[in-house]
Enzyme design. Sequence first.
Site, PDB file in Angstrom:
ATOM      1  N   HIS A  85       4.979   0.465  -0.570  1.00 52.15           N
ATOM      2  CA  HIS A  85       5.741  -0.472   0.256  1.00 52.15           C
ATOM      3  C   HIS A  85       4.819  -1.602   0.669  1.00 52.15           C
ATOM      4  O   HIS A  85       3.599  -1.512   0.543  1.00 52.15           O
ATOM      5  CB  HIS A  85       6.337   0.232   1.489  1.00 52.15           C
ATOM      6  CG  HIS A  85       5.311   0.780   2.424  1.00 52.15           C
ATOM      7  ND1 HIS A  85       4.575   1.924   2.148  1.00 52.15           N
ATOM      8  CD2 HIS A  85       4.882   0.324   3.621  1.00 52.15           C
ATOM      9  CE1 HIS A  85       3.744   2.152   3.145  1.00 52.15           C
ATOM     10  NE2 HIS A  85       3.899   1.194   4.059  1.00 52.15           N
ATOM     11  N   CYS A 141       5.906   6.363   4.574  1.00 52.56           N
ATOM     12  CA  CYS A 141       4.832   5.454   4.140  1.00 52.56           C
ATOM     13  C   CYS A 141       3.976   6.034   3.019  1.00 52.56           C
ATOM     14  O   CYS A 141       3.050   5.388   2.547  1.00 52.56           O
ATOM     15  CB  CYS A 141       3.970   5.047   5.328  1.00 52.56           C
ATOM     16  SG  CYS A 141       4.864   3.990   6.481  1.00 52.56           S
ATOM     17  N   HIS A 182       0.848  -1.187   0.000  1.00 57.44           N
ATOM     18  CA  HIS A 182       0.000   0.000   0.000  1.00 57.44           C
ATOM     19  C   HIS A 182       0.884   1.237   0.000  1.00 57.44           C
ATOM     20  O   HIS A 182       2.100   1.152   0.075  1.00 57.44           O
ATOM     21  CB  HIS A 182      -0.965  -0.004   1.195  1.00 57.44           C
ATOM     22  CG  HIS A 182      -0.327   0.175   2.533  1.00 57.44           C
ATOM     23  ND1 HIS A 182      -1.005   0.590   3.647  1.00 57.44           N
ATOM     24  CD2 HIS A 182       0.944   0.010   2.953  1.00 57.44           C
ATOM     25  CE1 HIS A 182      -0.193   0.669   4.687  1.00 57.44           C
ATOM     26  NE2 HIS A 182       0.994   0.305   4.296  1.00 57.44           N
ATOM     27  N   GLU A 222       1.112  -4.935  11.376  1.00 52.45           N
ATOM     28  CA  GLU A 222       1.657  -4.476  10.110  1.00 52.45           C
ATOM     29  C   GLU A 222       3.150  -4.830  10.039  1.00 52.45           C
ATOM     30  O   GLU A 222       3.681  -5.135   8.982  1.00 52.45           O
ATOM     31  CB  GLU A 222       1.463  -2.962  10.011  1.00 52.45           C
ATOM     32  CG  GLU A 222       1.706  -2.397   8.652  1.00 52.45           C
ATOM     33  CD  GLU A 222       1.313  -0.945   8.574  1.00 52.45           C
ATOM     34  OE1 GLU A 222       0.250  -0.663   8.001  1.00 52.45           O
ATOM     35  OE2 GLU A 222       2.070  -0.098   9.095  1.00 52.45           O
ATOM     36  N   HIS A 268       3.892  -5.110   3.421  1.00 49.28           N
ATOM     37  CA  HIS A 268       3.970  -5.649   4.777  1.00 49.28           C
ATOM     38  C   HIS A 268       3.584  -7.124   4.762  1.00 49.28           C
ATOM     39  O   HIS A 268       2.815  -7.568   3.916  1.00 49.28           O
ATOM     40  CB  HIS A 268       3.002  -4.935   5.722  1.00 49.28           C
ATOM     41  CG  HIS A 268       3.298  -3.492   5.905  1.00 49.28           C
ATOM     42  ND1 HIS A 268       4.337  -3.037   6.668  1.00 49.28           N
ATOM     43  CD2 HIS A 268       2.670  -2.392   5.425  1.00 49.28           C
ATOM     44  CE1 HIS A 268       4.346  -1.714   6.658  1.00 49.28           C
ATOM     45  NE2 HIS A 268       3.341  -1.297   5.898  1.00 49.28           N
ATOM     46  N   HIS A 284      -1.156 -10.569  -1.519  1.00 54.47           N
ATOM     47  CA  HIS A 284      -0.400 -10.172  -2.706  1.00 54.47           C
ATOM     48  C   HIS A 284      -1.157  -9.141  -3.547  1.00 54.47           C
ATOM     49  O   HIS A 284      -1.130  -9.178  -4.779  1.00 54.47           O
ATOM     50  CB  HIS A 284       0.019 -11.383  -3.535  1.00 54.47           C
ATOM     51  CG  HIS A 284       1.098 -12.163  -2.872  1.00 54.47           C
ATOM     52  ND1 HIS A 284       0.839 -13.076  -1.871  1.00 54.47           N
ATOM     53  CD2 HIS A 284       2.447 -12.134  -3.021  1.00 54.47           C
ATOM     54  CE1 HIS A 284       1.979 -13.588  -1.453  1.00 54.47           C
ATOM     55  NE2 HIS A 284       2.974 -13.033  -2.125  1.00 54.47           N
TER      56      HIS A 284
END
Length: 151
Positions: free
Chosen positions: A29, A25, A16, A136, A31, A75
């Site tokens: 990137h 952020c 996201h 996260e 998680h 994904h």
Amino acid sequence: MTTIRLTREFSFEMAHALEGYDGLCRHLHGHSYKLFVTVSGTPCDDPQNPKYGMVMDFGDLKRIVNRLVVEPYDHALVLRQTPENLRLLEQVRAKWERVYLVDYQPTCEQMLIRFAGQIAAELPRGVQLAELRLYETEKSHATWRAEDNSR
């Protein structure tokens, strides 16, 4: 009657970006998310019922959460849709099928609000969603609790 809480852990990989955010952020990137789903209820007291002694079958909980959360978001790329980035996001979405444009900032907090509503609506009668905890990173998570949201 005795109330029992059951918790099942789920994991998924998701990317996201936080549109308009003033930190790192804001960039794309990903998680490795861990989601802990806790439900509560009274164990079935009917010895003729195949779910005798259970609040809920863990397999049923797994099917619900996999369908609503893991399968769509694993994904995937989740981005907030804004007028400024709509054209670019639609091009990205045309190339990759697991791109979701949402009307909220895809933070842990906002995702938990969405997940809570979806999961709670699918639980069997007599079973309540008690808590969701979404990690996260290994050291950062958000928690949604029914008791905090019933006021």
